[in-house]
Design an enzyme around this catalytic site. Structure first.
Site, PDB file in Angstrom:
ATOM      1  N   HIS A   1       0.823  -1.207   0.000  1.00 47.58           N
ATOM      2  CA  HIS A   1       0.000   0.000   0.000  1.00 47.58           C
ATOM      3  C   HIS A   1       0.861   1.263   0.000  1.00 47.58           C
ATOM      4  O   HIS A   1       1.570   1.545   0.956  1.00 47.58           O
ATOM      5  CB  HIS A   1      -0.892  -0.013   1.248  1.00 47.58           C
ATOM      6  CG  HIS A   1      -1.827   1.133   1.351  1.00 47.58           C
ATOM      7  ND1 HIS A   1      -1.883   1.954   2.457  1.00 47.58           N
ATOM      8  CD2 HIS A   1      -2.764   1.609   0.480  1.00 47.58           C
ATOM      9  CE1 HIS A   1      -2.815   2.869   2.284  1.00 47.58           C
ATOM     10  NE2 HIS A   1      -3.365   2.688   1.090  1.00 47.58           N
TER      11      HIS A   1
ATOM     12  N   GLU B   1       1.167  -0.761  -4.893  1.00 44.73           N
ATOM     13  CA  GLU B   1       0.006   0.107  -5.107  1.00 44.73           C
ATOM     14  C   GLU B   1       0.472   1.544  -4.950  1.00 44.73           C
ATOM     15  O   GLU B   1       1.235   1.863  -4.028  1.00 44.73           O
ATOM     16  CB  GLU B   1      -1.087  -0.225  -4.083  1.00 44.73           C
ATOM     17  CG  GLU B   1      -2.394   0.515  -4.282  1.00 44.73           C
ATOM     18  CD  GLU B   1      -2.501   1.810  -3.498  1.00 44.73           C
ATOM     19  OE1 GLU B   1      -3.427   2.602  -3.780  1.00 44.73           O
ATOM     20  OE2 GLU B   1      -1.657   2.059  -2.605  1.00 44.73           O
TER      21      GLU B   1
ATOM     22  N   ASP C   1      -0.575   5.991  -5.927  1.00 49.54           N
ATOM     23  CA  ASP C   1      -1.599   6.975  -6.271  1.00 49.54           C
ATOM     24  C   ASP C   1      -1.042   8.002  -7.238  1.00 49.54           C
ATOM     25  O   ASP C   1       0.128   8.394  -7.127  1.00 49.54           O
ATOM     26  CB  ASP C   1      -2.072   7.702  -5.011  1.00 49.54           C
ATOM     27  CG  ASP C   1      -2.498   6.750  -3.910  1.00 49.54           C
ATOM     28  OD1 ASP C   1      -3.578   6.170  -4.033  1.00 49.54           O
ATOM     29  OD2 ASP C   1      -1.736   6.582  -2.928  1.00 49.54           O
TER      30      ASP C   1
ATOM     31  N   HIS D   1      -0.539  10.790  -2.772  1.00 47.68           N
ATOM     32  CA  HIS D   1      -1.904  10.453  -2.364  1.00 47.68           C
ATOM     33  C   HIS D   1      -2.776  11.682  -2.162  1.00 47.68           C
ATOM     34  O   HIS D   1      -3.854  11.797  -2.731  1.00 47.68           O
ATOM     35  CB  HIS D   1      -1.880   9.626  -1.073  1.00 47.68           C
ATOM     36  CG  HIS D   1      -3.249   9.261  -0.574  1.00 47.68           C
ATOM     37  ND1 HIS D   1      -3.982  10.082   0.268  1.00 47.68           N
ATOM     38  CD2 HIS D   1      -4.033   8.174  -0.804  1.00 47.68           C
ATOM     39  CE1 HIS D   1      -5.139   9.526   0.529  1.00 47.68           C
ATOM     40  NE2 HIS D   1      -5.209   8.368  -0.112  1.00 47.68           N
TER      41      HIS D   1
ATOM     42  N   GLU E   1      -3.705   3.788  -8.708  1.00 44.82           N
ATOM     43  CA  GLU E   1      -5.003   4.402  -8.400  1.00 44.82           C
ATOM     44  C   GLU E   1      -5.058   5.828  -8.918  1.00 44.82           C
ATOM     45  O   GLU E   1      -4.215   6.667  -8.564  1.00 44.82           O
ATOM     46  CB  GLU E   1      -5.276   4.413  -6.893  1.00 44.82           C
ATOM     47  CG  GLU E   1      -6.614   5.076  -6.564  1.00 44.82           C
ATOM     48  CD  GLU E   1      -6.952   5.176  -5.093  1.00 44.82           C
ATOM     49  OE1 GLU E   1      -7.910   5.919  -4.757  1.00 44.82           O
ATOM     50  OE2 GLU E   1      -6.278   4.537  -4.281  1.00 44.82           O
TER      51      GLU E   1
END
Length: 276
Positions: A40, A67, A69, A82, A141
């Site tokens: 994450h 993962e 952003d 993020h 993401e």
């Protein structure tokens, strides 16, 4: 009459007790399904999130995916961060969309985590793809793409450039909470697996209608149940869950049969069971 009432109720009580016992034993003996380990924002329990250091740590720890952003800078570049504001994870202030790449690159993106990471900078997506593309799978993401001009188009175009250079599309996945943008991304880049982030359950109608453009669902762990997993499997979705912090939850998620676990940390190995 009291005796008769007790006799009448006793089978019900015994049935309830036996049901609880069977249910508990059934859960205890359920298999632990294998899963993809997804770091994450990188291995963010060990290094500052969404930095090259956290991504390198994820590779070193043996995660299956990173993962990360993305947002858009003022000069329309894809930036790995993020928050909409840089304040929490850098020594700067202001919104990412109001800052150019040059301005963002001047910021210290690591000291907030530990002084040893003072040299960490906010990465560009292109830098992550250059360094880690093909070395580890990537789960990207899109943060609020509906509010960012051409983010979805920019991401699809960027990925195609790397595919032309040899990056395998199967090593990249893209997700977002915004369903329309995920549908648009799938239309622009159908080679890449696209998924929907969920913070509330979907009914069967939506599960069926979204399947034409989404191949996986990323579900908050508090929403997950065996019923939801079974419904998703009926429509051939993969199920990922976020964000697991406590070690016992790894086992709970494995028993539910999820395909991927998004976590800041790795699952601690035990002598009784080892993943993969």
């Amino acid at each position: 009459m009291r005796v008769l009432g007790f006799i009448t109720k006793r089978p019900i009580i015994l049935s309830l007790v036996l049901g609880l016992i069977v249910s508990s034993l059934s859960y205890f003996f359920q298999p632990l399904f294998p899963y993809h380990s997804i770091a994450h924002r990188g291995a963010s329990a060990y290094a500052p999130e969404n930095t090259m250091a956290s991504f390198q740590k994820a590779v070193a720890l043996g995660f299956d995916f990173i993962e990360l952003d993305i947002r858009m800078s003022k000069d329309q570049e894809l930036i790995v961060i993020h928050d909409a504001d840089v304040k929490r994870t850098t020594n700067g202030e202001g919104f990412v969309r109001d800052l150019t790449v040059d301005e963002l690159k001047q910021l210290d993106a690591g000291s907030w985590f530990h002084p040893n990471y003072s040299s960490e900078k906010i990465p560009l997506l292109s830098e992550v793809l250059d360094t880690f593309g093909g070395k580890i799978n990537l789960l990207i993401e899109m943060k609020f793409p509906e509010n960012e001009t051409n983010m979805t188009e920019k991401l699809a175009h960027t990925l195609y450039e790397y595919f032309e250079q040899g990056l395998d599309p199967s090593t990249v996945k893209v997700q977002s909470f915004h369903i329309f943008e995920i549908k648009k991304f799938h239309q622009l880049c159908p080679e890449v697996s696209a998924g929907i982030l969920l913070s509330k359950p979907l009914d069967m109608f939506h599960l069926a209608s979204y399947r034409s453009f989404a191949s996986f669902l990323a579900v908050h762990y508090r929403l997950l149940s065996k019923s939801l997993v079974n419904q998703a499997l009926f429509f051939d979705y993969e199920i990922y869950t976020w964000t697991i912090q406590d070690q016992p939850l790894f086992t709970v998620m494995q028993k539910l049969g999820v395909h991927g676990i998004i976590s800041n940390q790795e699952k601690k190995k035990t002598s009784k069971f080892t993943v993969d």
